[in-house]
Design a protein around this motif. Structure first.
Motif, PDB file in Angstrom:
ATOM      1  N   UNK A 187       1.188  -1.385   0.460  1.00 18.09           N
ATOM      2  CA  UNK A 187       0.112   0.329  -0.001  1.00 18.09           C
ATOM      3  C   UNK A 187       1.095   1.141  -0.243  1.00 18.09           C
ATOM      4  N   UNK A 188       0.072   2.679  -0.665  1.00 17.42           N
ATOM      5  CA  UNK A 188       1.009   3.632  -0.355  1.00 17.42           C
ATOM      6  C   UNK A 188      -0.003   4.447   0.424  1.00 17.42           C
ATOM      7  N   UNK A 191      -3.944   3.265   0.234  1.00 11.15           N
ATOM      8  CA  UNK A 191      -4.251   2.926  -1.164  1.00 11.15           C
ATOM      9  C   UNK A 191      -3.647   1.765  -1.628  1.00 11.15           C
ATOM     10  N   UNK A 192      -4.558   0.949  -1.983  1.00  2.00           N
ATOM     11  CA  UNK A 192      -3.268  -0.870  -1.745  1.00  2.00           C
ATOM     12  C   UNK A 192      -2.837  -0.382  -3.499  1.00  2.00           C
ATOM     13  N   UNK A 193      -1.825  -1.046  -3.478  1.00  2.00           N
ATOM     14  CA  UNK A 193      -0.853  -0.782  -4.938  1.00  2.00           C
ATOM     15  C   UNK A 193      -1.829  -1.832  -6.121  1.00  2.00           C
ATOM     16  N   UNK A 194      -1.654  -1.637  -7.370  1.00  2.00           N
ATOM     17  CA  UNK A 194      -2.392  -2.472  -8.051  1.00  2.00           C
ATOM     18  C   UNK A 194      -1.680  -3.252  -8.018  1.00  2.00           C
ATOM     19  N   UNK A 195      -2.130  -4.810  -8.233  1.00  2.00           N
ATOM     20  CA  UNK A 195      -1.503  -5.602  -8.425  1.00  2.00           C
ATOM     21  C   UNK A 195      -0.926  -6.489 -10.236  1.00  2.00           C
ATOM     22  N   UNK A 261       0.782  -6.373   5.265  1.00  2.00           N
ATOM     23  CA  UNK A 261       0.971  -5.325   4.551  1.00  2.00           C
ATOM     24  C   UNK A 261       2.075  -4.372   4.627  1.00  2.00           C
ATOM     25  N   UNK A 262       2.006  -4.489   3.007  1.00  2.00           N
ATOM     26  CA  UNK A 262       3.831  -3.660   3.346  1.00  2.00           C
ATOM     27  C   UNK A 262       3.556  -2.222   3.009  1.00  2.00           C
ATOM     28  N   UNK A 334       2.388   9.407  -2.461  1.00  2.00           N
ATOM     29  CA  UNK A 334       0.614   8.838  -2.604  1.00  2.00           C
ATOM     30  C   UNK A 334       0.743  10.491  -3.127  1.00  2.00           C
ATOM     31  N   UNK A 335       1.631  11.397  -3.653  1.00  2.99           N
ATOM     32  CA  UNK A 335       0.773  12.107  -4.704  1.00  2.99           C
ATOM     33  C   UNK A 335       1.994  11.624  -6.042  1.00  2.99           C
ATOM     34  N   UNK A 336       0.672  11.641  -7.455  1.00  2.00           N
ATOM     35  CA  UNK A 336       1.281  11.858  -8.325  1.00  2.00           C
ATOM     36  C   UNK A 336       0.955  12.875  -9.307  1.00  2.00           C
TER      37      UNK A 336
END
Length: 344
Positions: A187-188, A191-195, A261-262, A334-336
């Protein structure tokens, strides 16, 4: 009995029957060498659920729900894995071998995911042990001629082996495989990091051990369940192909599924070389992203390179048509967004 051979009793087998242990679990723990927080929730797979919130403990795994029924109370006798009953009408000159496995001497039986292999007790001329029979049942019964055999039971990357002598009567054997499991997610923030954007490697021992080791599991994806021998492991989490790498130790308990959860402190940045702010990106641009100290983080070519960077300060160099442009920028977790470099 076919050409399959066994050249090492402790060769890891591919995990099977994982559907039998999948359940709704949400124990979490932040694993990071950067500042992070962690929470743990423990759920039994049977009976009412209960939850406990722990104080922040970066770098630890949360004990997950048991993947089998709870161990009986001390007043009750230890659970013994059911062993298949001897089938009537055994062929003349053969003996029955009934086997089962459990998570430990006083632990519950293993009901799924096992791979049983029976080998000749003596190697052939090349030094390999010939495979005689194989079964994936929880408690199979083998029909074999009298003699000596090596029986190997594997549960994911955990295993046990015994040399067994068959004479005239049915033999029943119970194997102890102190194995647990780990399930990983990245996660970031919340928000879960997509597969497919994050992958994990698992190593034996602690990250602080000085010995060089190869990973025992590579390219582990979000949601994968990895069955492991009980013990200490360290996990390397790679988010993207930049410098967002997190390492931490975790202890695997027999009969437990540990959910990890990393938490990565990173963001996704898209680089653009433009003539004017908000303008079209220039094609065929060569990019180099560096730390303030000059260490190269990533090099790429293209109009819109997209990369994951750990939180911090960076310097980017853009080369196009023989000219060089550069700027500094900052990454906040988290700020893309885009990083524009002006071609001036």
């Amino acid at each position: 009995m076919g050409g399959r051979v066994f050249s090492g009793f402790w060769r890891s087998a591919v995990a099977a029957g994982l559907l039998a242990i999948m359940a709704v679990l949400s124990g979490v723990a932040g694993l990071s060498l950067l500042p992070s927080s962690a929470a743990a929730q423990v759920h039994n797979l049977v009976g009412p659920q209960s939850s406990t919130t722990l104080a922040p403990a970066p770098g630890t795994g949360s004990p997950g729900a048991t993947i089998v029924a709870p161990i009986p109370a001390p007043s009750a006798p230890p659970a013994v894995p059911p062993v298949a009953q001897a089938a009537p009408g055994v062929p003349a000159g053969n003996v029955l071998l009934a086997v089962a496995a459990r998570y430990g001497q006083n632990a519950p039986p293993i009901s799924a995911g096992l791979i049983w292999r029976v080998y000749a007790a003596k190697p052939d001329s090349p030094g390999n042990f010939r495979l005689i029979k194989e079964d994936r049942a929880a408690a199979p019964t083998f029909t074999l001629p009298p003699g000596s055999y090596v029986v190997h039971a594997s549960l994911g990357l955990a295993s046990a082996a015994k040399t067994i002598q068959l004479r005239a009567d049915t033999v029943r054997e119970v194997f102890d495989i102190p194995a647990g499991a780990v399930r990983l997610e990245g996660r970031v923030g919340d928000v879960r990091i997509p597969l497919g954007q994050i992958a994990f490697e698992i190593f034996t021992g602690s990250q602080f051990d000085s010995n060089e080791r190869r990973p025992i599991a590579q390219n582990v994806q979000t949601g994968d369940v990895v069955l492991l021998p009980e013990g200490t492991y360290y996990i390397v989490s790679n988010y993207g192909d930049g410098n967002s790498v997190v390492r931490s130790d975790v202890h695997i308990e027999a009969g437990k599924l540990t959910d990890i959860v990393v938490t990565h402190r990173a963001a996704i940045k898209t680089l653009k070389l433009v003539n004017n702010p908000g303008g079209e990106a220039l094609a065929n641009t060569q990019w180099t992203v560096l730390t303030p100290g000059g260490d190269v983080i990533k090099e790429s070519i293209g109009a819109f390179p997209r990369l994951v960077l750990a939180e911090g300060d960076y310097h980017v160099i853009a080369r196009n048509e023989g000219r060089t442009y550069q700027r500094d920028f900052k990454v906040i977790t988290g700020v893309d967004g885009e990083v524009e470099v002006l071609a001036r």
